[in-house]
Write a protein that holds these residues in place. Structure first.
Motif, PDB file in Angstrom:
ATOM      1  N   ALA A  72       0.827  -1.215   0.000  1.00  0.00           N
ATOM      2  CA  ALA A  72       0.000   0.000   0.000  1.00  0.00           C
ATOM      3  C   ALA A  72       0.854   1.256   0.000  1.00  0.00           C
ATOM      4  O   ALA A  72       0.516   2.241  -0.673  1.00  0.00           O
ATOM      5  CB  ALA A  72      -0.937  -0.008   1.207  1.00  0.00           C
ATOM      6  N   TRP A  73       1.964   1.243   0.701  1.00  0.00           N
ATOM      7  CA  TRP A  73       2.794   2.445   0.776  1.00  0.00           C
ATOM      8  C   TRP A  73       3.386   2.820  -0.581  1.00  0.00           C
ATOM      9  O   TRP A  73       3.700   3.981  -0.810  1.00  0.00           O
ATOM     10  CB  TRP A  73       3.871   2.311   1.851  1.00  0.00           C
ATOM     11  CG  TRP A  73       4.715   1.074   1.777  1.00  0.00           C
ATOM     12  CD1 TRP A  73       4.481  -0.111   2.427  1.00  0.00           C
ATOM     13  CD2 TRP A  73       5.898   0.878   1.017  1.00  0.00           C
ATOM     14  NE1 TRP A  73       5.456  -1.020   2.103  1.00  0.00           N
ATOM     15  CE2 TRP A  73       6.342  -0.439   1.244  1.00  0.00           C
ATOM     16  CE3 TRP A  73       6.631   1.694   0.163  1.00  0.00           C
ATOM     17  CZ2 TRP A  73       7.479  -0.967   0.646  1.00  0.00           C
ATOM     18  CZ3 TRP A  73       7.776   1.174  -0.427  1.00  0.00           C
ATOM     19  CH2 TRP A  73       8.181  -0.141  -0.173  1.00  0.00           C
ATOM     20  N   ARG A  75       1.688   2.865  -3.246  1.00  0.00           N
ATOM     21  CA  ARG A  75       0.626   3.584  -3.943  1.00  0.00           C
ATOM     22  C   ARG A  75       0.385   4.956  -3.316  1.00  0.00           C
ATOM     23  O   ARG A  75      -0.427   5.731  -3.799  1.00  0.00           O
ATOM     24  CB  ARG A  75      -0.666   2.759  -3.920  1.00  0.00           C
ATOM     25  CG  ARG A  75      -0.564   1.478  -4.731  1.00  0.00           C
ATOM     26  CD  ARG A  75      -1.898   0.755  -4.813  1.00  0.00           C
ATOM     27  NE  ARG A  75      -2.419   0.346  -3.520  1.00  0.00           N
ATOM     28  CZ  ARG A  75      -2.197  -0.847  -2.950  1.00  0.00           C
ATOM     29  NH1 ARG A  75      -1.450  -1.741  -3.567  1.00  0.00           N
ATOM     30  NH2 ARG A  75      -2.711  -1.151  -1.780  1.00  0.00           N
ATOM     31  N   SER A  76       1.097   5.250  -2.252  1.00  0.00           N
ATOM     32  CA  SER A  76       0.919   6.504  -1.523  1.00  0.00           C
ATOM     33  C   SER A  76       1.565   7.673  -2.267  1.00  0.00           C
ATOM     34  O   SER A  76       2.553   7.507  -2.977  1.00  0.00           O
ATOM     35  CB  SER A  76       1.560   6.376  -0.137  1.00  0.00           C
ATOM     36  OG  SER A  76       1.579   7.615   0.525  1.00  0.00           O
ATOM     37  N   GLU A  77       1.004   8.841  -2.085  1.00  0.00           N
ATOM     38  CA  GLU A  77       1.574  10.077  -2.650  1.00  0.00           C
ATOM     39  C   GLU A  77       2.540  10.733  -1.664  1.00  0.00           C
ATOM     40  O   GLU A  77       3.162  11.742  -1.986  1.00  0.00           O
ATOM     41  CB  GLU A  77       0.445  11.052  -3.001  1.00  0.00           C
ATOM     42  CG  GLU A  77      -0.472  10.556  -4.105  1.00  0.00           C
ATOM     43  CD  GLU A  77       0.242  10.431  -5.441  1.00  0.00           C
ATOM     44  OE1 GLU A  77       1.043  11.309  -5.770  1.00  0.00           O
ATOM     45  OE2 GLU A  77      -0.007   9.423  -6.138  1.00  0.00           O
ATOM     46  N   GLU A  78       2.629  10.184  -0.458  1.00  0.00           N
ATOM     47  CA  GLU A  78       3.482  10.784   0.577  1.00  0.00           C
ATOM     48  C   GLU A  78       4.949  10.774   0.143  1.00  0.00           C
ATOM     49  O   GLU A  78       5.483   9.755  -0.287  1.00  0.00           O
ATOM     50  CB  GLU A  78       3.334  10.009   1.890  1.00  0.00           C
ATOM     51  CG  GLU A  78       4.150  10.578   3.016  1.00  0.00           C
ATOM     52  CD  GLU A  78       4.058   9.763   4.300  1.00  0.00           C
ATOM     53  OE1 GLU A  78       4.976   9.890   5.119  1.00  0.00           O
ATOM     54  OE2 GLU A  78       3.076   9.005   4.467  1.00  0.00           O
ATOM     55  N   VAL A  81       7.932   8.118   1.524  1.00  0.00           N
ATOM     56  CA  VAL A  81       7.247   7.065   2.278  1.00  0.00           C
ATOM     57  C   VAL A  81       8.018   5.746   2.235  1.00  0.00           C
ATOM     58  O   VAL A  81       7.893   4.915   3.128  1.00  0.00           O
ATOM     59  CB  VAL A  81       5.787   6.884   1.784  1.00  0.00           C
ATOM     60  CG1 VAL A  81       5.750   6.257   0.390  1.00  0.00           C
ATOM     61  CG2 VAL A  81       4.975   6.073   2.780  1.00  0.00           C
ATOM     62  N   ASP A  82       8.850   5.583   1.195  1.00  0.00           N
ATOM     63  CA  ASP A  82       9.620   4.336   1.056  1.00  0.00           C
ATOM     64  C   ASP A  82      10.946   4.367   1.811  1.00  0.00           C
ATOM     65  O   ASP A  82      11.687   3.395   1.782  1.00  0.00           O
ATOM     66  CB  ASP A  82       9.890   4.048  -0.424  1.00  0.00           C
ATOM     67  CG  ASP A  82      10.778   5.088  -1.077  1.00  0.00           C
ATOM     68  OD1 ASP A  82      10.707   6.273  -0.686  1.00  0.00           O
ATOM     69  OD2 ASP A  82      11.549   4.729  -1.984  1.00  0.00           O
TER      70      ASP A  82
END
Length: 195
Positions: A72-73, A75-78, A81-82
């Motif tokens: 899910a991370w 697909r995040s826009e943050e 985040v990785d």
């Protein structure tokens, strides 16, 4: 050298770096594998998490393969985040996801010749058309760079250093030798600064 042995060499270097990166987590607490050790937040578990995205991206969509069970991370826009793990993200799950990522990436490598074409959408237009060889070189270079980061971060955490279990690839000095060595380097740096 045959194309097959070139691919095997690249894959061997890829796996050596994968193993080294994961090994840097061994024996450390959840805090130590997650804590930021640089101004930019570099941390051991974040480096592993980052390589999941790197390998899934370059060995998946680049060669027309859909990534099953995309974390899910990813697909995040943050932003970034990785590069770190939330408290509710299990380190064991992240490492296991990375091991599954290896299998996914290795399947792509196995299924294609080195000259197999791929496409990297986010690269500059004049470099987007790639081959498996180019991607392997790119990913091997990137993971070895991050394994080097992990080596330094681990040494900052608890003094442990080296390339892999049973082969630290360092000079054979004891604690006294390393202390004297560091003193010599400090002296040389000060002398050069004042010269």
């Amino acid at each position: 050298m045959t194309t097959n042995s070139e691919k095997e060499d690249l894959q061997r270097y890829l796996q050596a770096a994968r193993d080294a990166l994961v090994w840097k987590l061994d024996g450390l607490s959840e805090y130590d594998i997650r804590r930021p050790m640089t101004r930019t937040g570099t941390n051991l578990l974040g480096l592993v998490k980052h390589m999941i995205g790197v390998e899934l991206g370059y060995f998946g969509p680049t060669f027309g393969r859909r990534v099953p069970d995309l974390p899910a991370w990813l697909r995040s826009e943050e932003l970034n985040v990785d590069m770190w793990a939330r408290a509710d993200e299990s380190s064991a799950d992240i490492v296991e996801t990375y091991r599954r990522t290896w299998a996914f990436a290795d399947a792509t490598i196995e299924q294609h010749d080195l000259d197999a074409p791929g496409f990297v959408k986010h690269w500059p237009e004049d470099r987007r058309d790639v081959t498996l060889h180019r991607i392997l070189v790119h990913v091997v270079t990137e993971i070895h760079r991050h394994a080097g980061h992990a080596d330094i971060v681990r040494e900052l955490i608890d003094g442990a250093a080296g390339m892999k279990a049973g082969d630290n690839n360092l000079a054979p000095g004891d604690e006294a030798w390393w202390a004297e060595y560091n003193d010599r380097l400090e002296t040389a740096a000060r002398e050069a600064h004042h010269a």
